[in-house]
Design a protein around this motif. Structure first.
Motif, PDB file in Angstrom:
ATOM      1  N   PHE A   1     -11.971  -0.910   9.571  1.00  0.00           N
ATOM      2  CA  PHE A   1     -11.598  -1.589  11.147  1.00  0.00           C
ATOM      3  C   PHE A   1     -12.569  -2.448  11.419  1.00  0.00           C
ATOM      4  N   ILE A   2     -12.357  -3.797  11.293  1.00  0.00           N
ATOM      5  CA  ILE A   2     -13.603  -4.787  11.815  1.00  0.00           C
ATOM      6  C   ILE A   2     -12.934  -5.006  13.210  1.00  0.00           C
ATOM      7  N   GLY A   3     -14.406  -4.598  13.792  1.00  0.00           N
ATOM      8  CA  GLY A   3     -14.504  -4.853  15.363  1.00  0.00           C
ATOM      9  C   GLY A   3     -15.353  -5.888  15.816  1.00  0.00           C
ATOM     10  N   GLU A   4     -15.182  -6.074  17.041  1.00  0.00           N
ATOM     11  CA  GLU A   4     -16.136  -7.383  17.590  1.00  0.00           C
ATOM     12  C   GLU A   4     -17.365  -6.782  18.120  1.00  0.00           C
ATOM     13  N   ARG A   5     -18.586  -7.437  17.707  1.00  0.00           N
ATOM     14  CA  ARG A   5     -19.687  -7.081  17.818  1.00  0.00           C
ATOM     15  C   ARG A   5     -20.175  -7.750  19.196  1.00  0.00           C
ATOM     16  N   ILE A   6     -20.252  -6.669  20.368  1.00  0.00           N
ATOM     17  CA  ILE A   6     -20.316  -6.997  21.654  1.00  0.00           C
ATOM     18  C   ILE A   6     -21.720  -6.802  22.038  1.00  0.00           C
ATOM     19  N   GLU A   7     -22.598  -7.695  22.477  1.00  0.00           N
ATOM     20  CA  GLU A   7     -24.054  -7.543  22.987  1.00  0.00           C
ATOM     21  C   GLU A   7     -24.053  -6.935  24.104  1.00  0.00           C
ATOM     22  N   ASN A   8     -24.217  -5.572  24.186  1.00  0.00           N
ATOM     23  CA  ASN A   8     -24.248  -4.913  25.474  1.00  0.00           C
ATOM     24  C   ASN A   8     -25.189  -3.523  25.266  1.00  0.00           C
ATOM     25  N   SER A   9     -26.195  -3.530  26.254  1.00  0.00           N
ATOM     26  CA  SER A   9     -27.125  -2.445  25.897  1.00  0.00           C
ATOM     27  C   SER A   9     -26.566  -1.227  26.432  1.00  0.00           C
ATOM     28  N   ASN A  10     -25.637  -1.053  27.268  1.00  0.00           N
ATOM     29  CA  ASN A  10     -25.051  -0.041  28.071  1.00  0.00           C
ATOM     30  C   ASN A  10     -23.813   0.456  27.128  1.00  0.00           C
ATOM     31  N   THR A  11     -24.297   1.699  26.463  1.00  0.00           N
ATOM     32  CA  THR A  11     -23.605   2.140  25.609  1.00  0.00           C
ATOM     33  C   THR A  11     -23.325   3.578  25.694  1.00  0.00           C
ATOM     34  N   HIS A  12     -23.565   4.020  26.792  1.00  0.00           N
ATOM     35  CA  HIS A  12     -23.625   5.565  26.989  1.00  0.00           C
ATOM     36  C   HIS A  12     -22.248   6.081  27.158  1.00  0.00           C
ATOM     37  N   GLY A  13     -21.770   6.991  26.126  1.00  0.00           N
ATOM     38  CA  GLY A  13     -20.625   7.489  26.298  1.00  0.00           C
ATOM     39  C   GLY A  13     -19.262   6.909  25.317  1.00  0.00           C
ATOM     40  N   THR A  14     -19.827   5.939  24.403  1.00  0.00           N
ATOM     41  CA  THR A  14     -19.152   4.887  23.488  1.00  0.00           C
ATOM     42  C   THR A  14     -18.278   6.133  22.716  1.00  0.00           C
ATOM     43  N   GLY A  15     -19.097   6.991  21.848  1.00  0.00           N
ATOM     44  CA  GLY A  15     -18.391   7.849  20.942  1.00  0.00           C
ATOM     45  C   GLY A  15     -17.439   8.778  21.737  1.00  0.00           C
ATOM     46  N   CYS A  16     -17.747   9.264  22.893  1.00  0.00           N
ATOM     47  CA  CYS A  16     -16.753  10.182  23.722  1.00  0.00           C
ATOM     48  C   CYS A  16     -15.336   9.393  24.112  1.00  0.00           C
ATOM     49  N   THR A  17     -15.909   7.919  24.247  1.00  0.00           N
ATOM     50  CA  THR A  17     -14.678   7.138  24.809  1.00  0.00           C
ATOM     51  C   THR A  17     -13.668   6.876  23.608  1.00  0.00           C
ATOM     52  N   LEU A  18     -14.598   6.377  22.450  1.00  0.00           N
ATOM     53  CA  LEU A  18     -13.392   6.032  21.373  1.00  0.00           C
ATOM     54  C   LEU A  18     -12.641   7.329  20.930  1.00  0.00           C
ATOM     55  N   SER A  19     -13.088   8.462  20.456  1.00  0.00           N
ATOM     56  CA  SER A  19     -12.485   9.630  20.397  1.00  0.00           C
ATOM     57  C   SER A  19     -11.425  10.310  21.355  1.00  0.00           C
TER      58      SER A  19
ATOM     59  N   GLU B   1     -23.453  -3.401  13.512  1.00  0.00           N
ATOM     60  CA  GLU B   1     -22.213  -4.124  13.257  1.00  0.00           C
ATOM     61  C   GLU B   1     -21.116  -3.113  14.141  1.00  0.00           C
ATOM     62  N   ALA B   2     -20.079  -3.521  14.212  1.00  0.00           N
ATOM     63  CA  ALA B   2     -18.864  -2.732  15.171  1.00  0.00           C
ATOM     64  C   ALA B   2     -17.718  -2.449  14.098  1.00  0.00           C
ATOM     65  N   ASN B   3     -17.898  -2.701  12.785  1.00  0.00           N
ATOM     66  CA  ASN B   3     -17.022  -2.281  11.674  1.00  0.00           C
ATOM     67  C   ASN B   3     -17.240  -0.692  11.395  1.00  0.00           C
ATOM     68  N   ASP B   4     -16.145  -0.006  11.456  1.00  0.00           N
ATOM     69  CA  ASP B   4     -15.810   1.258  11.290  1.00  0.00           C
ATOM     70  C   ASP B   4     -15.129   1.697   9.882  1.00  0.00           C
ATOM     71  N   LEU B   5     -15.367   2.603   9.286  1.00  0.00           N
ATOM     72  CA  LEU B   5     -14.873   2.987   8.038  1.00  0.00           C
ATOM     73  C   LEU B   5     -13.902   4.086   7.988  1.00  0.00           C
ATOM     74  N   PHE B   6     -12.539   3.926   7.832  1.00  0.00           N
ATOM     75  CA  PHE B   6     -11.796   5.150   7.726  1.00  0.00           C
ATOM     76  C   PHE B   6     -11.473   5.563   6.198  1.00  0.00           C
ATOM     77  N   TYR B   7     -11.627   6.671   6.029  1.00  0.00           N
ATOM     78  CA  TYR B   7     -11.444   7.349   4.678  1.00  0.00           C
ATOM     79  C   TYR B   7     -10.580   8.637   4.784  1.00  0.00           C
ATOM     80  N   TYR B   8      -9.474   8.354   3.805  1.00  0.00           N
ATOM     81  CA  TYR B   8      -8.851   9.608   3.645  1.00  0.00           C
ATOM     82  C   TYR B   8      -7.873   9.588   2.522  1.00  0.00           C
ATOM     83  N   ASN B   9      -7.819  10.780   1.679  1.00  0.00           N
ATOM     84  CA  ASN B   9      -7.012  10.926   0.594  1.00  0.00           C
ATOM     85  C   ASN B   9      -7.607   9.949  -0.525  1.00  0.00           C
TER      86      ASN B   9
END
Length: 265
Positions: free
Chosen positions: A194-212, A180-188
């Protein structure tokens, strides 16, 4: 012009690491700078070789940046040894760095391990307390929290452990293992999905770097943390939706999906 610094490893194929960070920061309108922690020989099929820089050279890179063009925000990615982590922590403290996003890169999308066990302990003890935000994926969150994550409730429990232990905000990314494309933000002691769109794409090299890096860019521009996360997720969705298809393995994203040409006669 707002400025951002990425402290991370180089990716020779251009899809992750320093290269992805600079592309992302640039399309977000901030001036991107870099301090390289390691050179990697890698492509869409995996990491073939890693060559670390020396602690002395990393220290000099950071000195050069901080004493000339002070960064409004900082992203920290792949740092594979305790000696390098110690240098980074020392410089962040000395220069009173702000808006620090730590993406605790431990395993590449291809499955290659990018950090040793001693360095993980140094990350926890030296860097996490300085972070504005941690952005672990599911496998990284399992290592950092000591919990197995199979459900949304597991994500909440793991994020709580990390946030309370390290005293920082956590964005636990769900797309890596929970399908799923849902991320959890936790603080304090509070959390938000954060509900995201699930996109069927096998090309995911660098997604974490890009998001941060996108989050870092928005923090540099003065956005609050939750808004920065939401805007960054929307950008990442667009980069995945563009369906760039390069390489023989898990290919890179189209970082420039929201730019149009216009330089031709």
């Amino acid at each position: 012009m707002k400025t951002a610094l990425t402290i991370a490893g180089s990716d020779s194929s251009g899809g992750a690491g320093i290269q992805a960070d600079i592309k992302t920061m640039t399309v977000h309108g901030v001036y991107a700078m870099s301090a390289i922690t390691a050179l990697t020989a890698q492509n869409t099929m995996g990491v073939q070789k890693v060559m670390e820089v020396t602690p002395e050279f990393l220290s000099q890179q950071l000195e050069s940046v901080f004493t000339d063009i002070y960064p409004d925000a900082i992203k920290i990615g792949m740092v594979s040894s305790s000696a390098l982590i110690e240098v980074i922590a020392e410089k962040l403290t000395f220069y009173d760095a702000k808006n620090i996003v730590v993406d605790p890169v431990m395993v590449a999308t291809s499955g290659s391990k990018l950090i040793n066990d001693k360095a993980i302990e140094y990350l926890k003890n030296k860097l996490f307390a300085k972070a504005t935000l941690l952005t672990p994926n599911i496998p990284e969150a399992e290592i950092l929290s000591g919990r197995t994550i199979k459900t949304s409730e597991d994500m909440i429990a793991a994020a709580r452990i990390m946030s309370e232990e390290y005293g920082t905000a956590v964005l636990c990314k769900g797309g890596h293992a929970l399908n799923e494309a849902n991320d959890l933000f936790y603080y304090n002691h509070q959390y938000k999905w954060f509900i995201g769109e699930r996109i069927e794409n096998s090309n995911t090299h660098g997604t974490g770097c890009t998001l941060s890096s996108a989050i870092t860019s928005y923090l540099a521009q003065g956005k609050d943390l939750e808004n920065a996360i939401w805007l960054a997720k929307n950008y990442l969705s667009g980069a995945l939706r563009a369906m760039l298809n390069l390489g023989k393995g898990s290919g890179p994203l189209k970082h420039t999906w929201n730019l149009e040409g216009g330089y031709e006669e």
